[in-house]
Design a protein around this motif. Structure first.
Motif, mmCIF file in Angstrom:
data_model
loop_
_atom_site.group_PDB
_atom_site.id
_atom_site.type_symbol
_atom_site.label_atom_id
_atom_site.label_comp_id
_atom_site.label_asym_id
_atom_site.label_seq_id
_atom_site.Cartn_x
_atom_site.Cartn_y
_atom_site.Cartn_z
ATOM 1 N N GLY A 80 67.369 2.506 39.570
ATOM 2 C CA GLY A 80 66.753 3.811 39.738
ATOM 3 C C GLY A 80 67.644 4.962 39.306
ATOM 4 N N HIS A 81 68.931 4.681 39.148
ATOM 5 C CA HIS A 81 69.848 5.733 38.705
ATOM 6 C C HIS A 81 69.504 6.251 37.310
ATOM 7 C CE1 HIS A 81 73.705 5.338 41.395
ATOM 8 N NE2 HIS A 81 72.661 5.799 42.037
ATOM 9 N N GLU A 82 68.814 5.419 36.529
ATOM 10 C CA GLU A 82 68.460 5.838 35.175
ATOM 11 C C GLU A 82 67.687 7.153 35.188
ATOM 12 O OE1 GLU A 82 67.731 2.969 36.552
ATOM 13 O OE2 GLU A 82 68.633 1.336 35.388
ATOM 14 N N ARG A 83 66.812 7.302 36.161
ATOM 15 C CA ARG A 83 65.995 8.516 36.275
ATOM 16 C C ARG A 83 66.878 9.743 36.529
ATOM 17 N NH1 ARG A 83 64.349 10.714 40.868
ATOM 18 N NH2 ARG A 83 64.756 8.806 42.039
ATOM 19 N N ILE A 84 67.878 9.592 37.394
ATOM 20 C CA ILE A 84 68.774 10.706 37.699
ATOM 21 C C ILE A 84 69.625 11.055 36.478
ATOM 22 C CG2 ILE A 84 70.627 11.513 39.189
ATOM 23 C CD1 ILE A 84 67.966 11.132 40.634
ATOM 24 N N VAL A 85 70.126 10.043 35.800
ATOM 25 C CA VAL A 85 70.949 10.281 34.614
ATOM 26 C C VAL A 85 70.157 11.022 33.552
ATOM 27 C CG1 VAL A 85 72.171 9.170 32.702
ATOM 28 C CG2 VAL A 85 72.500 8.340 35.041
ATOM 29 N N GLU A 86 68.919 10.599 33.325
ATOM 30 C CA GLU A 86 68.077 11.256 32.327
ATOM 31 C C GLU A 86 67.791 12.701 32.717
ATOM 32 O OE1 GLU A 86 66.002 12.072 28.991
ATOM 33 O OE2 GLU A 86 67.266 10.325 29.415
ATOM 34 N N ALA A 87 67.538 12.943 34.003
ATOM 35 C CA ALA A 87 67.277 14.307 34.466
ATOM 36 C C ALA A 87 68.504 15.189 34.283
ATOM 37 C CB ALA A 87 66.843 14.287 35.926
ATOM 38 N N LEU A 88 69.683 14.654 34.553
ATOM 39 C CA LEU A 88 70.914 15.417 34.361
ATOM 40 C C LEU A 88 71.090 15.786 32.898
ATOM 41 C CD1 LEU A 88 73.276 13.354 36.699
ATOM 42 C CD2 LEU A 88 72.725 15.776 37.001
ATOM 43 N N ARG A 89 70.842 14.847 32.031
ATOM 44 C CA ARG A 89 70.997 15.112 30.600
ATOM 45 C C ARG A 89 69.969 16.115 30.108
ATOM 46 N NH1 ARG A 89 72.348 8.829 28.912
ATOM 47 N NH2 ARG A 89 74.623 9.043 28.960
ATOM 48 N N THR A 90 68.775 16.078 30.684
ATOM 49 C CA THR A 90 67.724 17.012 30.286
ATOM 50 C C THR A 90 68.117 18.455 30.585
ATOM 51 O OG1 THR A 90 65.995 15.345 30.599
ATOM 52 C CG2 THR A 90 65.297 17.644 30.637
ATOM 53 N N THR A 91 68.883 18.644 31.662
ATOM 54 C CA THR A 91 69.330 19.995 31.999
ATOM 55 C C THR A 91 70.586 20.399 31.226
ATOM 56 O OG1 THR A 91 70.712 19.267 33.874
ATOM 57 C CG2 THR A 91 68.388 19.766 34.331
ATOM 58 N N GLY A 92 71.039 19.536 30.340
ATOM 59 C CA GLY A 92 72.163 19.881 29.477
ATOM 60 C C GLY A 92 73.526 19.592 30.051
ATOM 61 N N GLN A 93 73.591 18.773 31.111
ATOM 62 C CA GLN A 93 74.882 18.480 31.719
ATOM 63 C C GLN A 93 75.694 17.511 30.862
ATOM 64 O OE1 GLN A 93 75.667 20.293 34.369
ATOM 65 N NE2 GLN A 93 73.592 21.112 34.184
ATOM 66 N N ARG A 94 76.990 17.734 30.823
ATOM 67 C CA ARG A 94 77.892 16.760 30.213
ATOM 68 C C ARG A 94 78.134 15.662 31.231
ATOM 69 N NH1 ARG A 94 84.339 17.215 29.796
ATOM 70 N NH2 ARG A 94 84.739 15.199 28.791
ATOM 71 N N CYS A 95 77.709 14.444 30.908
ATOM 72 C CA CYS A 95 77.766 13.327 31.859
ATOM 73 C C CYS A 95 78.681 12.228 31.352
ATOM 74 C CB CYS A 95 76.370 12.736 32.081
ATOM 75 S SG CYS A 95 75.186 13.846 32.852
ATOM 76 N N LEU A 96 79.406 11.642 32.269
ATOM 77 C CA LEU A 96 80.116 10.390 32.019
ATOM 78 C C LEU A 96 79.449 9.352 32.898
ATOM 79 C CD1 LEU A 96 82.326 8.651 30.813
ATOM 80 C CD2 LEU A 96 83.903 9.508 32.554
ATOM 81 N N VAL A 97 78.797 8.380 32.264
ATOM 82 C CA VAL A 97 77.997 7.393 32.984
ATOM 83 C C VAL A 97 78.803 6.108 33.129
ATOM 84 C CG1 VAL A 97 75.815 6.128 33.064
ATOM 85 C CG2 VAL A 97 75.899 8.404 32.027
ATOM 86 N N ILE A 98 79.011 5.702 34.364
ATOM 87 C CA ILE A 98 79.802 4.507 34.673
ATOM 88 C C ILE A 98 78.853 3.363 35.018
ATOM 89 C CG2 ILE A 98 81.523 3.538 36.238
ATOM 90 C CD1 ILE A 98 82.543 5.733 34.280
ATOM 91 N N ASP A 99 79.089 2.199 34.405
ATOM 92 C CA ASP A 99 78.194 1.059 34.668
ATOM 93 C C ASP A 99 78.948 -0.268 34.573
ATOM 94 O OD1 ASP A 99 75.863 -0.347 35.191
ATOM 95 O OD2 ASP A 99 75.195 -0.339 33.102
#
Length: 253
Positions: free
Chosen positions: A70-89
């Protein structure tokens, strides 16, 4: 650098790297170190993370992950708002180490990342599993029974501790265990590490009273042990504590 951390493990890695002062907000499940967690705004649990609140804070970096379904939804939403993300998996222990190094590099403290990995590696020596090494089932959830399978850092921790993963034959991160699986799984010890549940609320009777499990060695011999999900379910520095607990269980089983 202004950093928002989404997930407990990322928060703990940042703090272990000596960069707690860069955190401006965390998720509501981050609770360690407690003095850091208490002073920071909490923006909701992992699957309810307030993405709009993150945007209002205008961080330089958001540390997030895909370790929870379910984290995929949060990651996509963060990116949609233009956040610089480092995704750990991470899946394996080596990938946990790589995640620590990635976060350290993003924070500009690469040498600290190397040092933290070296410290963890030294604290978790490999014990060779003998022919009678116990089969350990680490449970993420009790109803239905969901355990750590081969593609998980738990696999590596169990093997380092000198045991065998009872679900090591399953090529997945986790697997559900039903009555039909018991002959093959046949754990000698069961570790309760239930996600999202405080260790004080782990109850061995939930495991010992299961129908159809009475003939498994772990239940027959009452070898059911609590190990907080903080130490086995969070891919960060405190996996060392999980390893130590597993080492004790292997020695006793």
């Amino acid at each position: 650098m202004r950093v928002v951390s989404h997930t407990c493990s990322n928060t703990e890695i940042v703090c272990a790297l000596g960069c707690a002062d860069r955190l401006i907000a965390i998720d509501a499940d981050s609770d360690f170190p407690p003095d850091v967690a208490r002073r920071l705004p909490q923006l909701g649990r992992d699957l309810e993370f307030d993405v709009d609140a993150v945007a209002r804070l205008r961080p330089d970096l958001v540390l997030t992950s895909l370790t929870v379904p379910g984290h995929e939804r949060i990651v996509e939403a963060l990116r949609t708002t233009g956040q610089r993300c480092l995704v750990i998996d991470p899946q394996s222990l080596d990938e946990v180490y790589a995640s620590i190094r990635s976060i350290a590099a993003a924070l500009g403290v690469g040498a600290r990342g190397d040092a933290l990995v070296d410290e963890m590696e030294c604290a978790m020596p490999h014990h060779e599993a003998g022919p009678d090494a116990p089969r350990i089932l680490v449970e993420w959830w009790p109803k239905p029974v969901i355990g750590a399978a081969r593609r998980s850092w738990v696999q590596d921790l169990i093997e380092r501790a000198g045991g065998r993963n009872a679900l090591g034959h399953v090529e997945a991160r986790s697997a559900t265990v039903g009555p039909a699986d018991l002959d093959r799984v046949a754990p000698d010890a069961i570790v309760m590490s239930w996600c999202g549940v405080k260790v004080a609320k782990y109850r061995a009777d939930v495991v010992l009273d299961r129908e159809a499990w009475g003939d498994t060695p772990a239940v027959r011999n009452a070898r059911v042990f609590p190990v907080s999900e903080e130490f086995l379910g969070r891919p960060g520095p405190r996996l060392v504590e999980g390893y130590r607990a597993l080492r004790q269980i292997v020695s006793r089983a």
